[in-house]
Write an enzyme that holds these catalytic residues in place. Sequence first.
Site, PDB file in Angstrom:
ATOM      1  N   THR A 123     -26.465   6.360 -19.397  1.00  0.00           N
ATOM      2  CA  THR A 123     -25.391   6.815 -19.760  1.00  0.00           C
ATOM      3  C   THR A 123     -25.462   8.530 -21.154  1.00  0.00           C
ATOM      4  O   THR A 123     -25.825   7.447 -22.490  1.00  0.00           O
ATOM      5  CB  THR A 123     -24.332   7.507 -19.511  1.00  0.00           C
ATOM      6  N   ASP A 124     -25.210   9.659 -21.419  1.00  0.00           N
ATOM      7  CA  ASP A 124     -25.235  10.258 -23.192  1.00  0.00           C
ATOM      8  C   ASP A 124     -24.258   9.663 -23.669  1.00  0.00           C
ATOM      9  O   ASP A 124     -23.908   9.932 -24.786  1.00  0.00           O
ATOM     10  CB  ASP A 124     -25.184  11.310 -22.759  1.00  0.00           C
ATOM     11  N   GLU A 125     -22.701   8.639 -22.994  1.00  0.00           N
ATOM     12  CA  GLU A 125     -21.989   8.599 -23.243  1.00  0.00           C
ATOM     13  C   GLU A 125     -21.474   7.601 -24.670  1.00  0.00           C
ATOM     14  O   GLU A 125     -21.048   7.012 -25.385  1.00  0.00           O
ATOM     15  CB  GLU A 125     -20.883   8.297 -22.438  1.00  0.00           C
ATOM     16  N   TYR A 151     -15.642   2.176 -20.881  1.00  0.00           N
ATOM     17  CA  TYR A 151     -17.027   2.447 -20.136  1.00  0.00           C
ATOM     18  C   TYR A 151     -18.136   2.873 -20.650  1.00  0.00           C
ATOM     19  O   TYR A 151     -19.462   2.358 -20.446  1.00  0.00           O
ATOM     20  CB  TYR A 151     -16.342   3.739 -19.370  1.00  0.00           C
ATOM     21  N   LYS A 198     -21.500   0.245 -20.884  1.00  0.00           N
ATOM     22  CA  LYS A 198     -23.118   1.177 -21.014  1.00  0.00           C
ATOM     23  C   LYS A 198     -23.721   0.521 -22.481  1.00  0.00           C
ATOM     24  O   LYS A 198     -25.212   0.492 -22.512  1.00  0.00           O
ATOM     25  CB  LYS A 198     -22.497   2.771 -20.508  1.00  0.00           C
TER      26      LYS A 198
END
Length: 349
Positions: A131-133, A156, A160
């Site tokens: 993810t870009d997060e 989260y 990741k």
Amino acid sequence: MKTILITGGAGFIGSHVVRYFVNKYPNDTIYNLDALTYAGNLENLKDVEKAANYTFLKANICDADTIFSLFKKYRFDKVIHLAAESHVDRSITDPLEFLKTNVLGTVNLLNAAKFTWKNNFSNKLFYHISTDEVYGTLGKTGLFTETTSYNPNSPYSASKASSDHFVRAYGETYGLPYIISNCSNNYGPNQFPEKLIPLFIHNILKNKALPVYGDGNYTRDWLYVLDHAMAIDTVFLHGKISETYNIGGFNEWKNIDLVKLLCKLMDVKLGKVEGASESLITFVKDRPGHDLRYAIDATKISKELGWKPSVTFEEGLFKTIDWYLKNTTWLEHVTSGAYQKYYEKQYKE
Ligand code: NAD
Ligand code: DAU
């Protein structure tokens, strides 16, 4: 003929990836491994469940023995790893579940792949979907590139980011052939109604409040889920080993603007008076550690691999709304039981 393991294939993005691969690769065998948590739903795959090249395996990636025995039995050549706990708000209430599935589960898969493929890494691939997060938050300007430093802010995104690091470390340390892609916010059919767009469609249908966090001035970069599935296929086929690819739609929206557009489209679709859905908007307590802005620079995948999104945001949003209006039974099924309890807890006050 390849044997492809897709993890998390009963979830939102995974089910689109499974369907795409089952239909596109009739001579390959596609295994969908999923624990069927609250977010996993085999109803998402009804149209392909009888396909000759498709098999579902119910298993938890945290269970190392089971994962090893499945690798031993089916000798997967390629892994596309999507299984994860994926909802930021849930990670704030229960970080440990995210550590278990996203970190431990990923390491279990890496160990099983390394053990099974040992000494013969040719034509093998561990493709990790991220993810870009992991990059944290942007200010008002700038874009995330593949070389942006990791700076995760939620449990989260921390889990990741950790899983991405483990994948890369297995590549460096053991020579495991891997690719990672980091994508922006997905939307589309089959998304569980705890994420912004499907939750708000569901609430408009039920005439319930639309809970916008904080002042609504948070920005996300939205991509239609089938475009993500096609990007994953592009990377799977043409991506270079040990590389990272950012995937995004060059499609930034402030939450409040997106919600107002969604309300407008829903009024038209439902034949309501203009402004009816918008009157449901309610500003609620902000998400702790809320990232201000995400925006992906997808130049690398576009220039090197020739991928670009196939639908505009307006087209994608229309298709999405249509799907939810036609699939009210799906919505009823996934919003019963456990999800109801979560909803009451998350939005109490
Ligand atoms: P989702 O929550 O809809 O689906 C996750 C799937 O994983 C479910 O089918 C669930 O049953 C399964 N799963 C969860 N824990 C498991 C376990 N321990 N063992 C086996 N299966 C398990 O998630 P999604 O939105 O489809 O996201 C899929 C992947 O893509 C995730 O890795 C996520 O981090 C990543 N991603 C999501 C987005 C997005 O906008 N949704 C964007 C970028 C990246
Ligand atoms: O950027 C990619 C990520 O996008 C994925 O890795 C995650 O798995 C996925 O869940 C998504 O994370 P977000 O936190 O951005 O998505 P969510 O739909 O939860 O929230 C989108 C924005 O809307 C965010 O700024 C929070 C806000 N929001 C969300 C909900 C659920 C609200 O204002 N109200 C809400 O009720």
